[in-house]
Design an enzyme around this catalytic site. Structure first.
Site, PDB file in Angstrom:
ATOM      1  N   HIS A  83       1.763 -10.701  -0.395  1.00 16.44           N
ATOM      2  CA  HIS A  83       0.702 -11.282  -1.222  1.00 16.44           C
ATOM      3  C   HIS A  83       0.416 -10.512  -2.513  1.00 16.44           C
ATOM      4  O   HIS A  83      -0.400 -10.929  -3.324  1.00 16.44           O
ATOM      5  CB  HIS A  83      -0.581 -11.495  -0.411  1.00 16.44           C
ATOM      6  CG  HIS A  83      -1.384 -10.280  -0.093  1.00 16.44           C
ATOM      7  ND1 HIS A  83      -2.479  -9.912  -0.823  1.00 16.44           N
ATOM      8  CD2 HIS A  83      -1.262  -9.346   0.884  1.00 16.44           C
ATOM      9  CE1 HIS A  83      -3.015  -8.817  -0.297  1.00 16.44           C
ATOM     10  NE2 HIS A  83      -2.286  -8.447   0.739  1.00 16.44           N
TER      11      HIS A  83
ATOM     12  N   THR B  50       6.331 -13.464  18.031  1.00 20.59           N
ATOM     13  CA  THR B  50       7.085 -14.573  17.433  1.00 20.59           C
ATOM     14  C   THR B  50       7.066 -14.457  15.915  1.00 20.59           C
ATOM     15  O   THR B  50       6.027 -14.184  15.314  1.00 20.59           O
ATOM     16  CB  THR B  50       6.461 -15.920  17.876  1.00 20.59           C
ATOM     17  OG1 THR B  50       6.570 -16.002  19.289  1.00 20.59           O
ATOM     18  CG2 THR B  50       7.159 -17.105  17.232  1.00 20.59           C
TER      19      THR B  50
ATOM     20  N   CYS C  57     -18.014  -1.550  -1.500  1.00 18.83           N
ATOM     21  CA  CYS C  57     -19.126  -1.934  -0.636  1.00 18.83           C
ATOM     22  C   CYS C  57     -18.932  -1.316   0.739  1.00 18.83           C
ATOM     23  O   CYS C  57     -17.971  -1.625   1.420  1.00 18.83           O
ATOM     24  CB  CYS C  57     -19.165  -3.442  -0.469  1.00 18.83           C
ATOM     25  SG  CYS C  57     -20.085  -4.242  -1.744  1.00 18.83           S
TER      26      CYS C  57
HETATM   27  N1  PMP Z   1      -1.425  -0.363   0.505  1.00 22.98           N
HETATM   28  C1  PMP Z   1      -1.776  -0.610  -0.759  1.00 22.98           C
HETATM   29  C2  PMP Z   1      -1.418   0.387  -1.816  1.00 22.98           C
HETATM   30  C3  PMP Z   1      -2.464  -1.777  -1.079  1.00 22.98           C
HETATM   31  O1  PMP Z   1      -2.812  -2.006  -2.349  1.00 22.98           O
HETATM   32  C4  PMP Z   1      -2.789  -2.686  -0.049  1.00 22.98           C
HETATM   33  C5  PMP Z   1      -3.551  -3.959  -0.339  1.00 22.98           C
HETATM   34  N2  PMP Z   1      -4.795  -3.748  -0.981  1.00 22.98           N
HETATM   35  C6  PMP Z   1      -2.394  -2.384   1.258  1.00 22.98           C
HETATM   36  C7  PMP Z   1      -1.714  -1.218   1.492  1.00 22.98           C
HETATM   37  C8  PMP Z   1      -2.704  -3.308   2.408  1.00 22.98           C
HETATM   38  O2  PMP Z   1      -1.838  -4.414   2.357  1.00 22.98           O
HETATM   39  P1  PMP Z   1      -2.011  -5.686   3.290  1.00 22.98           P
HETATM   40  O3  PMP Z   1      -3.118  -6.468   2.687  1.00 22.98           O
HETATM   41  O4  PMP Z   1      -0.710  -6.417   3.189  1.00 22.98           O
HETATM   42  O5  PMP Z   1      -2.264  -5.225   4.673  1.00 22.98           O
END
Ligand code: PMP
Length: 412
Positions: A211, A250, A336
């Protein structure tokens, strides 16, 4: 064309899905819904083929072999599996005893690295948290100074999610290789934005998340080196034995297909995107700094991702600042917690004071950020800060040349 408000400048938090990614995913919800573990029919085979294709697409982006890619639910899981998986496999003493082994990390890592490390600390592992300098960049020298004879793992992020600063990954990797220590990097903000090659960059384990690169939420991958050295992990989740036993469950085929497609697109387009975004970011920072005094861009000026800008504004108050820029969807330097606003531990970690941390903004650009949006952001930020400063007696004193640090405040 009218801008759609609020404009989105929080691409380091998450990115929209590329429509081409969504299109690739859709058939796997309906016609090709099979379980990749079903070996007896074409529905299962289609799902397995889709996972294989995606594995190849991820591997190509990282410069590794297909077998070295494990699918996970995202970077949080990848980090947990890498850090705890290595710690439990390479520990020097069993659970319940101290002296189980030493881990090196840094105070401004993401919580998804810090918290597994703190958990291990409670369980008898020793952890060194490197305190980065004011520019936020972790160097091989710093890691070298933190290493011990019993170090089993170094985990240092590739690029910081709040600052965009880029650490000396290749050099840290080379140092770890020389010492026979496993090196993990949380590359969540880096992969898909900047060229990556786990061989040249000396990385043993790497976490990524779809994402952040215009793919879907809830899916990611962990690269696990299989040669020189072959990294072993203890699985954290047991069950059906998927992903060669390292990650049962899965397969999230739709997500995996989306991740693969996002990697394929990134491979083709990241160079062009990075050049465009670097120009836009420079324009944004120059535009703000030209019109406002008492602002600082946080983190090393050069060693920074092209799309993340973190700026602190003196003489404004954090909540007021967020109100003033409500037409820009971005992050502030406040996190927060349950009841209160805490200054960002990352900004604190590089020595930014609490007040200034609260009055900071992280503006992160993405594939679809336009120049018109950047112009709008500059105007909003500049007008907003100027308005707030009109109401600030401290700013007046600063303008009059009074050194605020020398003022004797009356206490009642
Ligand atoms: N590590 C870093 C450097 C991130 O920026 C993020 C997302 N904010 C994450 C880990 C966590 O990723 P995920 O949302 O895919 O668990």
């Amino acid at each position: 064309m009218a801008l759609k408000l609020p404009i989105y400048m929080d691409n380091a938090a998450t990115t929209p899905c590329d429509p081409r990614v969504v299109e690739a995913m859709l058939p796997y919800f309906t016609e090709m819904f099979g379980n990749a573990g079903s070996r007896n029919h074409s529905y299962g085979w289609a799902a397995e083929t889709a996972a294989d294709t995606a594995r190849g697409q991820v591997a190509k982006l990282l410069g590794c072999t297909d077998k070295e890619v494990l699918f996970t639910s995202g970077a949080t899981e990848s980090n947990n599996l890498a850090i705890k998986g290595v710690a439990y496999m390479y520990q020097k003493a069993p659970a319940g005893q101290s002296g189980r082994g030493h881990i090196v990390t840094c105070t401004i890592e993401h919580k998804a690295v810090l918290d597994p490390c703190k958990r291990l600390q409670k369980e008898g592992f020793d952890v060194t948290f490197i305190e980065p300098p004011a520019d936020g960049v972790v160097t091989a020298e710093m890691v070298k100074a933190a290493m011990r004879a019993d170090t089993i793992l170094v985990t240092i992020m590739w690029a910081n999610n709040e600052l965009g600063t880029i650490n000396q990954v290749r050099e840290i990797g080379a140092l770890c290789k020389e010492r026979g220590v496993i090196f993990h990097t949380d590359a969540t903000q880096w992969v898909g934005k900047m060229p990556t090659n786990v061989e040249q960059d000396n990385v043993d384990l790497l976490s990524l998340s779809a994402h952040k690169l215009f793919g879907p939420k809830g899916v990611g991958a962990l690269y696990v080196r299989r040669h020189r050295p072959r990294v072993r992990l203890q699985a954290l989740q047991e069950g059906g034995g998927q992903e060669r036993g390292f990650r049962s469950g899965t397969h999230n085929i739709t997500g995996i297909v989306g991740l693969g497609k996002a990697c394929e697109i990134a491979m083709a387009e990241m160079e062009r995107d990075a050049l465009r975004l670097a120009k836009l970011k420079s324009k944004l920072e120059a535009g703000v700094l030209a019109q406002l005094d008492s602002c600082v861009v946080n983190g090393n000026a050069e060693k920074r991702l092209p799309h993340i800008s973190n700026i602190s504004f003196g003489f404004v108050e954090g909540e007021g600042l967020m109100m003033a820029v409500k037409d820009i969807a971005c992050s502030s330097g406040s996190a927060c917690t349950s009841a209160s606003l805490e200054p960002s531990y990352v900004l604190k970690g590089i020595g930014v004071g609490d007040e200034l941390a609260h009055s900071s903004l992280r503006l992160s650009l993405g594939k679809w950020t336009t120049e018109a949006e950047v112009d709008f952001a500059i105007e909003q930020v500049v007008q907003g800060v100027k308005k707030l400063r009109v109401m600030s007696p401290l700013y007046d004193m600063h303008k009059e040349g009074i050194d605020l640090s020398s003022v004797q405040w009356a206490h009642h």
